[in-house]
Structures are given as structure tokens and as C-alpha cells.
Motif scaffolding. Structure first.
Motif, PDB file in Angstrom:
ATOM      1  N   PRO A  10      13.420 -26.400  13.026  1.00 53.37           N
ATOM      2  CA  PRO A  10      12.884 -25.839  14.273  1.00 53.37           C
ATOM      3  C   PRO A  10      13.267 -26.678  15.501  1.00 53.37           C
ATOM      4  O   PRO A  10      13.539 -26.124  16.572  1.00 53.37           O
ATOM      5  CB  PRO A  10      11.367 -25.837  14.050  1.00 53.37           C
ATOM      6  CG  PRO A  10      11.214 -25.741  12.567  1.00 53.37           C
ATOM      7  CD  PRO A  10      12.365 -26.566  12.016  1.00 53.37           C
ATOM      8  N   ALA A  11      13.318 -28.003  15.345  1.00 53.12           N
ATOM      9  CA  ALA A  11      13.742 -28.856  16.474  1.00 53.12           C
ATOM     10  C   ALA A  11      15.186 -28.558  16.849  1.00 53.12           C
ATOM     11  O   ALA A  11      15.525 -28.464  18.035  1.00 53.12           O
ATOM     12  CB  ALA A  11      13.565 -30.329  16.120  1.00 53.12           C
ATOM     13  N   ALA A  12      16.045 -28.391  15.853  1.00 56.01           N
ATOM     14  CA  ALA A  12      17.449 -28.064  16.117  1.00 56.01           C
ATOM     15  C   ALA A  12      17.570 -26.708  16.809  1.00 56.01           C
ATOM     16  O   ALA A  12      18.358 -26.550  17.752  1.00 56.01           O
ATOM     17  CB  ALA A  12      18.250 -28.080  14.814  1.00 56.01           C
ATOM     18  N   ALA A  13      16.780 -25.736  16.359  1.00 56.28           N
ATOM     19  CA  ALA A  13      16.821 -24.410  16.978  1.00 56.28           C
ATOM     20  C   ALA A  13      16.342 -24.471  18.428  1.00 56.28           C
ATOM     21  O   ALA A  13      16.934 -23.836  19.310  1.00 56.28           O
ATOM     22  CB  ALA A  13      15.973 -23.427  16.169  1.00 56.28           C
ATOM     23  N   LEU A  14      15.295 -25.238  18.684  1.00 51.29           N
ATOM     24  CA  LEU A  14      14.810 -25.399  20.068  1.00 51.29           C
ATOM     25  C   LEU A  14      15.863 -26.077  20.943  1.00 51.29           C
ATOM     26  O   LEU A  14      16.107 -25.656  22.075  1.00 51.29           O
ATOM     27  CB  LEU A  14      13.521 -26.221  20.093  1.00 51.29           C
ATOM     28  CG  LEU A  14      12.243 -25.481  19.752  1.00 51.29           C
ATOM     29  CD1 LEU A  14      11.081 -26.461  19.630  1.00 51.29           C
ATOM     30  CD2 LEU A  14      11.943 -24.435  20.812  1.00 51.29           C
ATOM     31  N   LEU A  15      16.463 -27.120  20.422  1.00 48.25           N
ATOM     32  CA  LEU A  15      17.498 -27.832  21.166  1.00 48.25           C
ATOM     33  C   LEU A  15      18.660 -26.899  21.496  1.00 48.25           C
ATOM     34  O   LEU A  15      19.153 -26.882  22.624  1.00 48.25           O
ATOM     35  CB  LEU A  15      17.994 -29.042  20.360  1.00 48.25           C
ATOM     36  CG  LEU A  15      19.084 -29.869  21.011  1.00 48.25           C
ATOM     37  CD1 LEU A  15      18.525 -30.660  22.184  1.00 48.25           C
ATOM     38  CD2 LEU A  15      19.704 -30.814  19.989  1.00 48.25           C
ATOM     39  N   ALA A  16      19.087 -26.117  20.522  1.00 47.52           N
ATOM     40  CA  ALA A  16      20.209 -25.201  20.748  1.00 47.52           C
ATOM     41  C   ALA A  16      19.857 -24.131  21.771  1.00 47.52           C
ATOM     42  O   ALA A  16      20.656 -23.815  22.650  1.00 47.52           O
ATOM     43  CB  ALA A  16      20.626 -24.552  19.431  1.00 47.52           C
ATOM     44  N   THR A  17      18.650 -23.586  21.659  1.00 47.21           N
ATOM     45  CA  THR A  17      18.248 -22.488  22.532  1.00 47.21           C
ATOM     46  C   THR A  17      18.011 -22.930  23.967  1.00 47.21           C
ATOM     47  O   THR A  17      18.468 -22.280  24.909  1.00 47.21           O
ATOM     48  CB  THR A  17      16.969 -21.818  21.983  1.00 47.21           C
ATOM     49  OG1 THR A  17      17.253 -21.340  20.659  1.00 47.21           O
ATOM     50  CG2 THR A  17      16.533 -20.667  22.870  1.00 47.21           C
ATOM     51  N   TRP A  18      17.324 -24.043  24.142  1.00 45.04           N
ATOM     52  CA  TRP A  18      16.861 -24.429  25.475  1.00 45.04           C
ATOM     53  C   TRP A  18      17.735 -25.474  26.165  1.00 45.04           C
ATOM     54  O   TRP A  18      17.615 -25.676  27.366  1.00 45.04           O
ATOM     55  CB  TRP A  18      15.422 -24.920  25.421  1.00 45.04           C
ATOM     56  CG  TRP A  18      14.511 -23.798  25.037  1.00 45.04           C
ATOM     57  CD1 TRP A  18      13.971 -23.568  23.802  1.00 45.04           C
ATOM     58  CD2 TRP A  18      14.090 -22.732  25.869  1.00 45.04           C
ATOM     59  NE1 TRP A  18      13.230 -22.424  23.827  1.00 45.04           N
ATOM     60  CE2 TRP A  18      13.266 -21.876  25.088  1.00 45.04           C
ATOM     61  CE3 TRP A  18      14.308 -22.396  27.203  1.00 45.04           C
ATOM     62  CZ2 TRP A  18      12.680 -20.733  25.595  1.00 45.04           C
ATOM     63  CZ3 TRP A  18      13.709 -21.250  27.700  1.00 45.04           C
ATOM     64  CH2 TRP A  18      12.918 -20.433  26.898  1.00 45.04           C
ATOM     65  N   LEU A  19      18.609 -26.153  25.422  1.00 45.81           N
ATOM     66  CA  LEU A  19      19.467 -27.161  26.050  1.00 45.81           C
ATOM     67  C   LEU A  19      20.940 -26.894  25.781  1.00 45.81           C
ATOM     68  O   LEU A  19      21.734 -26.768  26.698  1.00 45.81           O
ATOM     69  CB  LEU A  19      19.091 -28.571  25.571  1.00 45.81           C
ATOM     70  CG  LEU A  19      19.965 -29.703  26.133  1.00 45.81           C
ATOM     71  CD1 LEU A  19      19.789 -29.825  27.649  1.00 45.81           C
ATOM     72  CD2 LEU A  19      19.622 -31.018  25.455  1.00 45.81           C
ATOM     73  N   PHE A  20      21.303 -26.805  24.518  1.00 50.16           N
ATOM     74  CA  PHE A  20      22.706 -26.735  24.137  1.00 50.16           C
ATOM     75  C   PHE A  20      23.394 -25.479  24.670  1.00 50.16           C
ATOM     76  O   PHE A  20      24.463 -25.558  25.284  1.00 50.16           O
ATOM     77  CB  PHE A  20      22.815 -26.808  22.611  1.00 50.16           C
ATOM     78  CG  PHE A  20      24.182 -27.150  22.110  1.00 50.16           C
ATOM     79  CD1 PHE A  20      24.739 -28.384  22.361  1.00 50.16           C
ATOM     80  CD2 PHE A  20      24.902 -26.238  21.358  1.00 50.16           C
ATOM     81  CE1 PHE A  20      26.000 -28.710  21.890  1.00 50.16           C
ATOM     82  CE2 PHE A  20      26.159 -26.558  20.877  1.00 50.16           C
ATOM     83  CZ  PHE A  20      26.703 -27.793  21.146  1.00 50.16           C
ATOM     84  N   ALA A  21      22.792 -24.319  24.465  1.00 51.52           N
ATOM     85  CA  ALA A  21      23.418 -23.070  24.923  1.00 51.52           C
ATOM     86  C   ALA A  21      23.531 -23.017  26.453  1.00 51.52           C
ATOM     87  O   ALA A  21      24.625 -22.770  26.978  1.00 51.52           O
ATOM     88  CB  ALA A  21      22.663 -21.863  24.371  1.00 51.52           C
TER      89      ALA A  21
END
Length: 168
Positions: free
Chosen positions: A48-59
Motif C-alpha cells: 500500500p505504501a508503494a501504491a500511495l507513492l506511485a499514485t501521489w508522487l511518482f506519477a
């Protein structure tokens, strides 16, 4: 094309470096989370941390890097289509942004699901590892500026030379 002031060029370069380094940093954090997950860290925390990072920062950061890079190319003497090294970076960055938005982010959300398979969770390691390698490669390309001008760059240079000669 109108020349930009040295301050404007430095501002664009700084913005390009900061956003690119942010993208690389987010990549490394995703890679760290992926490795931690594969090595036994709590999957209910890691994915879930990876998904949050991808959604809100990485993308969003990947889109910002692309926009700043294109703006920098268009507003500096390098141009967007004049040099092969700029064109290679444009193609690689465009492909990476597409993969982040349409493949990686959805895959990371799937990996965060409680019933995710090991195959889905491997993406949390493979994708950031490949992306990191590409970002480092693009940094090398930006530093060394290999290859010459594109056909368009040669034509623009010839046109400029003829125009300048005609003024003299």
C-alpha cells in the motif's frame, strides 16, 4: 528562436534537475519498498505504501519531468528535434511516463490488494529497477551529449547560416 537570458536558462535547468532527481529518488524508494516486500517485510505495509507513492508522487512527478524537459528543450538552443541525444531522451521519457501512468501505477495498486499474487508484487522491484537504469542512462546522455544533429537540426543550422550570411 529568441534567446533566453542566462538566468532564465539556469532556472529551467535547475527545475529540470530538481524534478529529474525527484523522479530518481521516488524510483529508488519504490525499489527499496519492493525489495523489502520480497524479503519478507509486512506486505500490508509495503505494497500500500508503494501504491500511495506511485499514485501521489511518482506519477505526477513523471508528468512534471516530461513537461519541464520539453519546455527546456523548446526554450533553449538545444531545441526539441535538433539533436539526437535530446530526441532519444524525449522518446525514453515519453515511454517511461506512459508506462508509469498506464502500467506501473495500476500494477502497484493491484500489488497492494490483500489477494495480490507474487507475480504482481515482483513489478514493485522490476519496474523501478528498469526505470532507475534508464534515468541514469539519460543522465549520462545529457552529460556527454553523444551523437550529432538530426536532419532537422542540420537544416535549421544551414538556414541560420544562410540568413546570417545574407545580412553581412
Amino acid at each position: 528562436m529568441r534567446r533566453r537570458s542566462p538566468d532564465a536558462r539556469k532556472t529551467l535547468l535547475t527545475l529540470h534537475l530538481v524534478t529529474s532527481l525527484g523522479w530518481l529518488g521516488a524510483d529508488l524508494v519504490l525499489l527499496t519498498l519492493g525489495v523489502a516486500g520480497l524479503r519478507g517485510a509486512d506486505p500490508e505495509v509495503v505494497y500500500p505504501a508503494a501504491a500511495l507513492l506511485a499514485t501521489w508522487l511518482f506519477a505526477p512527478l513523471s508528468v512534471l519531468v516530461w513537461l519541464v524537459g520539453v519546455t527546456s528543450a523548446l526554450l533553449t538552443p538545444w531545441g526539441l528535434l535538433r539533436y539526437r541525444w535530446v530526441l532519444v531522451k524525449l522518446v525514453l521519457t515519453t515511454a517511461m511516463v506512459g508506462l508509469v501512468l498506464f502500467l506501473l501505477t495500476p500494477n502497484l495498486r493491484a500489488a497492494a490488494a490483500p489477494d495480490a499474487t507474487a507475480h504482481e508484487r515482483v513489478d514493485v522491484v522490476v519496474a523501478p529497477a528498469v526505470s532507475t537504469a534508464l534515468l541514469v542512462s539519460m543522465t549520462v546522455i545529457s552529460t556527454w551529449k553523444p551523437w550529432g544533429r538530426t536532419r532537422r537540426g542540420v537544416a535549421v543550422r544551414r538556414t541560420a547560416a544562410v540568413t546570417t550570411a545574407g545580412r553581412g
